[in-house]
Design an enzyme around this catalytic site. Sequence first.
Site, PDB file in Angstrom:
ATOM      1  N   LYS A 133      45.132  52.472 -54.548  1.00  0.00           N
ATOM      2  CA  LYS A 133      44.715  52.913 -55.786  1.00  0.00           C
ATOM      3  C   LYS A 133      46.242  53.061 -56.279  1.00  0.00           C
ATOM      4  O   LYS A 133      46.231  53.009 -58.170  1.00  0.00           O
ATOM      5  CB  LYS A 133      44.576  55.106 -55.402  1.00  0.00           C
ATOM      6  CG  LYS A 133      43.203  55.057 -54.599  1.00  0.00           C
ATOM      7  CD  LYS A 133      43.380  56.701 -54.060  1.00  0.00           C
ATOM      8  CE  LYS A 133      41.331  56.074 -53.769  1.00  0.00           C
ATOM      9  NZ  LYS A 133      41.359  57.154 -51.740  1.00  0.00           N
ATOM     10  N   THR A 158      29.022  49.587 -53.899  1.00  0.00           N
ATOM     11  CA  THR A 158      28.640  48.627 -52.588  1.00  0.00           C
ATOM     12  C   THR A 158      30.626  48.713 -52.446  1.00  0.00           C
ATOM     13  O   THR A 158      31.900  49.227 -52.334  1.00  0.00           O
ATOM     14  CB  THR A 158      28.953  46.986 -52.397  1.00  0.00           C
ATOM     15  OG1 THR A 158      30.575  47.248 -53.689  1.00  0.00           O
ATOM     16  CG2 THR A 158      27.432  47.029 -53.070  1.00  0.00           C
ATOM     17  N   GLU A 199      37.260  55.931 -45.240  1.00  0.00           N
ATOM     18  CA  GLU A 199      36.479  54.761 -45.305  1.00  0.00           C
ATOM     19  C   GLU A 199      35.428  53.769 -44.194  1.00  0.00           C
ATOM     20  O   GLU A 199      35.897  54.731 -43.335  1.00  0.00           O
ATOM     21  CB  GLU A 199      37.734  54.012 -45.477  1.00  0.00           C
ATOM     22  CG  GLU A 199      38.477  53.833 -47.100  1.00  0.00           C
ATOM     23  CD  GLU A 199      37.789  53.793 -48.459  1.00  0.00           C
ATOM     24  OE1 GLU A 199      36.969  52.114 -48.343  1.00  0.00           O
ATOM     25  OE2 GLU A 199      37.562  53.808 -49.627  1.00  0.00           O
ATOM     26  N   ASP A 248      44.524  52.227 -48.722  1.00  0.00           N
ATOM     27  CA  ASP A 248      43.921  52.758 -49.553  1.00  0.00           C
ATOM     28  C   ASP A 248      44.599  53.586 -50.599  1.00  0.00           C
ATOM     29  O   ASP A 248      44.194  53.311 -52.015  1.00  0.00           O
ATOM     30  CB  ASP A 248      42.675  53.845 -48.706  1.00  0.00           C
ATOM     31  CG  ASP A 248      42.416  54.604 -49.653  1.00  0.00           C
ATOM     32  OD1 ASP A 248      40.789  54.036 -50.382  1.00  0.00           O
ATOM     33  OD2 ASP A 248      42.415  55.463 -50.633  1.00  0.00           O
TER      34      ASP A 248
END
Lengths: 347, 347
Positions: free
Chosen positions: A231, A103, A216, A227
């Site tokens: 990570k 999702t 994204e 993002d």
Amino acid sequence: MNNKDMHEVSIILTGFGNVGKAFVDLVQKKAEVCRTKYGVSLSLAAVFRSQKALVFSPALALKDNPEGLNIISGDEGIPGWKEDRRLADVIENYAPGVLVECTPTESYTGGAGLDYIRLALDKGWHVVTANKGPLVVDFFGLMERARLKDRCLKISGATAAALPTLDVALYALAGTEIVRMEGILNGTANYILTRIGEGSDYLTALSEAQKKGITETDPAKDVQGWDTAFKVLLLTNAIFDLSFSLQDVKVEGISEIDPGFIRDCREKGEKLKLLGRMEKKEDRFILEVKLLSLDGSHPLYNVDNTEKGITFETDTMSSVTVIGGKSDPQGTAAALLKDIINIYRYL
Amino acid sequence: MNNKDMHEVSIILTGFGNVGKAFVDLVQKKAEVCRTKYGVSLSLAAVFRSQKALVFSPALALKDNPEGLNIISGDEGIPGWKEDRRLADVIENYAPGVLVECTPTESYTGGAGLDYIRLALDKGWHVVTANKGPLVVDFFGLMERARLKDRCLKISGATAAALPTLDVALYALAGTEIVRMEGILNGTANYILTRIGEGSDYLTALSEAQKKGITETDPAKDVQGWDTAFKVLLLTNAIFDLSFSLQDVKVEGISEIDPGFIRDCREKGEKLKLLGRMEKKEDRFILEVKLLSLDGSHPLYNVDNTEKGITFETDTMSSVTVIGGKSDPQGTAAALLKDIINIYRYL
């Protein structure tokens, strides 16, 4: 290696956007290899998207069979998609297998993915995820839940996907101490920086990246450094078994960058890169996303365009750099499948 | 992950040259980390060198304790080393653990290492090896022996050691098909080519490499391409579960190279590299060691001096390149320890 029996594995897929579709496509193509080479026989139990679900009872065996794929990837127009089906009502109808979580990333609340992962782990399912949101919100809690149930929660799909990062850190560098980590971890930001360096402007470069399907859903996450921050956070927590939160990462983005500065770097033979960094000093960790100008001696200097790369500085193996991996839904799907294979390989 | 019990692991070390000594040094330093982080408690049962053996009964617990190390690394001058001890007489006195094979590479007969590995596997010991010889001579037979006894034969130490190669191919790229592999796999050859490109001559560069302690005992193996050929052979056999032999690798070396040619490449902005290559075309494999001039777009272009690197071209993750890792006995020792940790992690 220790068990040559075939593992019959049901898959429930949550999220059916680009990555979810690419995953179904890939497992169809790789079903035979999974069986013969890895002893994993995959079948699809259900696909959940925001409002609808497609449930197979019994689970649909996945084969190298394009017909089978069409049934699923035909989207909501085809028969079978029903409203009002919830994961909780369906999951107990199958022997525990693997939840594949795709999702969209919701990094404040964790979104529906957080509930899906919690439920699946509690019901004894393994989880592989491409969704960073739930991991950003509750990494330690989810890992603890997995440990309690002796299940795997594998996150290659959420940590640069087709670029091997965690597998290298945890497996290929086992026994070393990772004292520093630096990565170009966002293909969109790197693409924009590369293109501006070549003379393009910011908005043109961003729009090109979007056309490549690598951004994204909300490109602000890419260009504002979030993002990359996700990570760095997930890699650090996973490598050191820690529970840092997003607030612990100092974040810089590229959205207000001066193109002249990028070109000045180029003229000196350097390249401006958005690096996700972790540094361990004694017992203190520095986590940051930072624009740095790299000279030609830096191992990530030649990582341009949509490419990603990561360098681990270790105590006993010196520096190890990994570069490459497809930055698109197919690459992410391959990372999800890899995690599934590795879960069953050692059981 | 599935078993939190402590594994009590006896180690028998065969070969006590630079790598063997570095291994003892490393496991002393890492003993505590092995226990607390990986659940592996290491003890040293015996060390075998060509004519003598040092046997501990009971096995010597390894601790972060420089005193303990001195006992062993003090070499043959110190008490304890006895002649006439054979592995076969000693191995059954311990519960099966791990044989760490570090005898010198003997690529025609497999040397003493081949007998050691066969014996250890037959007695139910796992094996990790830095010695390519036995694997070059009888890879498939040894792997089959390991499979029969449900033991691991792990070979990171023999396949570029601190540069992760097999771990990446088998674990981080699981589920992909590797269609091509190209590696700069020999630090000595790469160092010599780099130095000649910078203006040095062949013999000076070779002697510098020898001083760095990175050359094989017989440097002919490095410069005539054989060491690279061994690695291409072992990687291909391990990745595809095949049984190619050395005769199947077309081998080129650097010992008769024209320095002018290297510098001509440089002037065009290219670099001459000795590449180990595997290419899969349909069901046919091409294995070769070849001098190739790389331009700046090649992922291994910047792998200079003693550094190593490898690129895997895959079907579903695109190209993944790994660069780095220490090219010295310490790096090899770290690769051996890594393999030991990974054996017990999933048991």
